[in-house]
Design a protein around this motif. Structure first.
Motif, PDB file in Angstrom:
ATOM      1  N   ARG A  54       0.860  -1.181   0.000  1.00  0.00           N
ATOM      2  CA  ARG A  54       0.000   0.000   0.000  1.00  0.00           C
ATOM      3  C   ARG A  54       0.888   1.221   0.000  1.00  0.00           C
ATOM      4  O   ARG A  54       1.641   1.452   0.929  1.00  0.00           O
ATOM      5  CB  ARG A  54      -0.830  -0.019   1.274  1.00  0.00           C
ATOM      6  CG  ARG A  54      -2.216   0.485   1.119  1.00  0.00           C
ATOM      7  CD  ARG A  54      -3.042   0.061   2.279  1.00  0.00           C
ATOM      8  NE  ARG A  54      -3.047  -1.384   2.410  1.00  0.00           N
ATOM      9  CZ  ARG A  54      -3.600  -2.025   3.424  1.00  0.00           C
ATOM     10  NH1 ARG A  54      -4.156  -1.349   4.381  1.00  0.00           N
ATOM     11  NH2 ARG A  54      -3.575  -3.329   3.483  1.00  0.00           N
ATOM     12  N   LEU A  56      -0.139   4.653  -0.839  1.00  0.00           N
ATOM     13  CA  LEU A  56      -0.743   5.958  -0.565  1.00  0.00           C
ATOM     14  C   LEU A  56      -1.804   5.837   0.498  1.00  0.00           C
ATOM     15  O   LEU A  56      -2.363   4.775   0.701  1.00  0.00           O
ATOM     16  CB  LEU A  56      -1.423   6.492  -1.823  1.00  0.00           C
ATOM     17  CG  LEU A  56      -0.544   6.714  -3.023  1.00  0.00           C
ATOM     18  CD1 LEU A  56      -1.406   6.853  -4.256  1.00  0.00           C
ATOM     19  CD2 LEU A  56       0.283   7.963  -2.835  1.00  0.00           C
ATOM     20  N   ASP A  61      -5.315   7.601  -2.720  1.00  0.00           N
ATOM     21  CA  ASP A  61      -5.488   6.415  -3.532  1.00  0.00           C
ATOM     22  C   ASP A  61      -6.744   6.527  -4.388  1.00  0.00           C
ATOM     23  O   ASP A  61      -6.720   6.289  -5.596  1.00  0.00           O
ATOM     24  CB  ASP A  61      -5.576   5.222  -2.574  1.00  0.00           C
ATOM     25  CG  ASP A  61      -5.406   3.919  -3.272  1.00  0.00           C
ATOM     26  OD1 ASP A  61      -6.282   3.061  -3.134  1.00  0.00           O
ATOM     27  OD2 ASP A  61      -4.393   3.765  -3.975  1.00  0.00           O
TER      28      ASP A  61
END
Lengths: 177, 238
Positions: A54, A56, A61
């Motif tokens: 992951r 952001l 996102d």
């Protein structure tokens, strides 16, 4: 009755490891994430099943994802060598007008996309070896209609917090190869 | 318990099984606490076996109508009649009732469009003529069971009439003298307006002929005001 929020909840049930494609879910789950946006860019649903990396925070996102697809759609319509009617550069396209792209593939994942004329965008990210997911996206759109649109307690254009929908969605996605 | 609430509860029970119209019943449910509504909704929301996957070819109105679940027409007609009657009792002004019906129709239309697109598989219509044809042949057939006809196109192709010979909403209905000016089927104009707005078309819809007032058919005039393409919603990056 508790409605749990469908955002950023990883599937925590650890089912026994099954070979990929048997549909038993868990580590064999082929779908990584699902996003649903409406025409105004509001992220109605974000669901992840398998996302080791992951980069952001969720807001960024979602914005990035929506912006990418907006631009990509308009780009694919402009470059289209076969259709005559294209509109002018810079003029926003109506949803569904022009040619519509439906997936892109990288060496690690494949992004499948579907947009309806009413502006609902469905984005499903899967393993890169999956085939054409248009049927799957249509099915998910049908699920959305059945459980979310028809739900009198759901206010349109707000994030989805509907138990039945997420349960059926998870169940369906587990059967995807 | 006030009649309005009782009526609303009955209607929720009947309609949370598979009818396309009337999510708008919430407008009446203000005395109901959110907990009660939730319980009612959940008790009738039996888990639906997987919805059928539609094939990729657009279906004609008849085919779609045959494949979706249907509800008894009389039930539908009588329930709609009960709603209109309750609105008249609550609001008393015929104009207010017309407006409220239109608003209800709008809220229904905003949701209906997704179901329509999912079940009927039509792709984006190229121009307004095609849109009107699709509404008349596929849309009306799918949701009301009767097909409408499209007539009276104007010179630019932005206004047309939808004519309904047969309208399931008005079976058994006669308007009394106290309700002259009531547009009984105003919910339909709201539904079309709401649905078209979700596909980026702003329209204006008026009733031209109404059988309850003595004409021979139902005629709706649909006028396209403008097409509103979507814009990039986010302002410059923060």
């Amino acid at each position: 009755m508790q409605f749990f929020s469908g955002s950023t909840s990883t599937e925590s049930s650890l089912l026994p490891a099954a070979p990929p494609g048997t549909g038993a879910g868990g580590p064999g789950n082929n779908a990584h994430m699902l996003y649903i946006f409406n025409r105004a860019g509001v992220c109605l649903l974000y669901r992840e099943w398998n996302r080791p990396l992951r980069t952001l925070d969720p807001q960024q996102d979602h914005k990035l994802m929506f912006g990418l697809l907006f631009s990509l759609r308009s780009f694919t319509a402009k470059i289209d060598p076969t259709t005559a009617e294209k509109g002018n550069l810079g003029v926003p396209l109506l949803p569904g007008q022009g040619c519509s792209f439906y997936s892109f593939k990288t060496n690690t994942y494949q992004l499948n996309f579907m947009e309806t004329p009413s502006g609902i965008k469905l984005i499903l990210i899967t393993h890169s070896r999956t085939g054409d997911q248009r049927e799957a996206l249509k099915y998910i759109y049908n699920l959305y209609v059945e459980y979310v649109v028809k739900n009198p307690l759901y206010v349109p254009s707000t994030p989805i917090q509907c138990d039945l929908f997420t349960k059926n969605l998870d169940q369906y996605v587990r059967t995807l190869i | 318990m006030p009649t309005r609430v009782l009526l609303a509860r009955v209607i929720i029970e009947l309609f949370t099984s598979r009818v396309r119209v009337t999510h708008e019943l919430r407008a009446f449910c203000s005395p109901l606490s959110i907990g009660e509504e939730t319980r009612l909704f959940l008790s009738f929301r039996s888990p639906i076996a997987s919805p059928a996957m539609p094939p990729l070819v657009p279906k004609s109105g008849d085919a779609v109508f045959a494949s979706v679940e249907r509800v008894n027409a009389e039930l539908f007609t009588l329930t709609y009649g009960a709603i209109v009657r309750q609105l008249l009792t609550d609001l008393e002004e015929v104009e207010e009732v017309n407006k409220q019906l239109d608003q209800m129709g709008y809220n229904i239309g905003v949701r209906l469009i997704d179901e329509f697109l999912a079940k009927s598989n039509v792709s984006r219509c190229v121009d307004f003529r095609e849109t009107a044809d699709v509404i008349a042949k596929v849309g009306f057939k799918m949701f009301l069971g009767v097909a409408a006809t499209v007539t009276n196109w104007d010179a630019e192709g932005t206004t047309c009439s939808l004519v309904l010979e047969d309208n399931p909403l008005v079976d058994f209905v006669e308007l009394p003298d106290t309700c002259q000016g009531l547009r009984y089927c105003n919910i339909l104009s709201g539904v079309i307006r709401g649905a078209l707005e979700m596909v980026s078309m702003k329209t204006e819809i008026t009733w031209i002929r109404d059988m309850l007032n003595g004409d021979d058919a139902y005629e709706l005039r649909v006028k396209l005001l403008k097409q509103v393409p979507e814009e990039y919603p986010y302002k410059d990056d923060d």
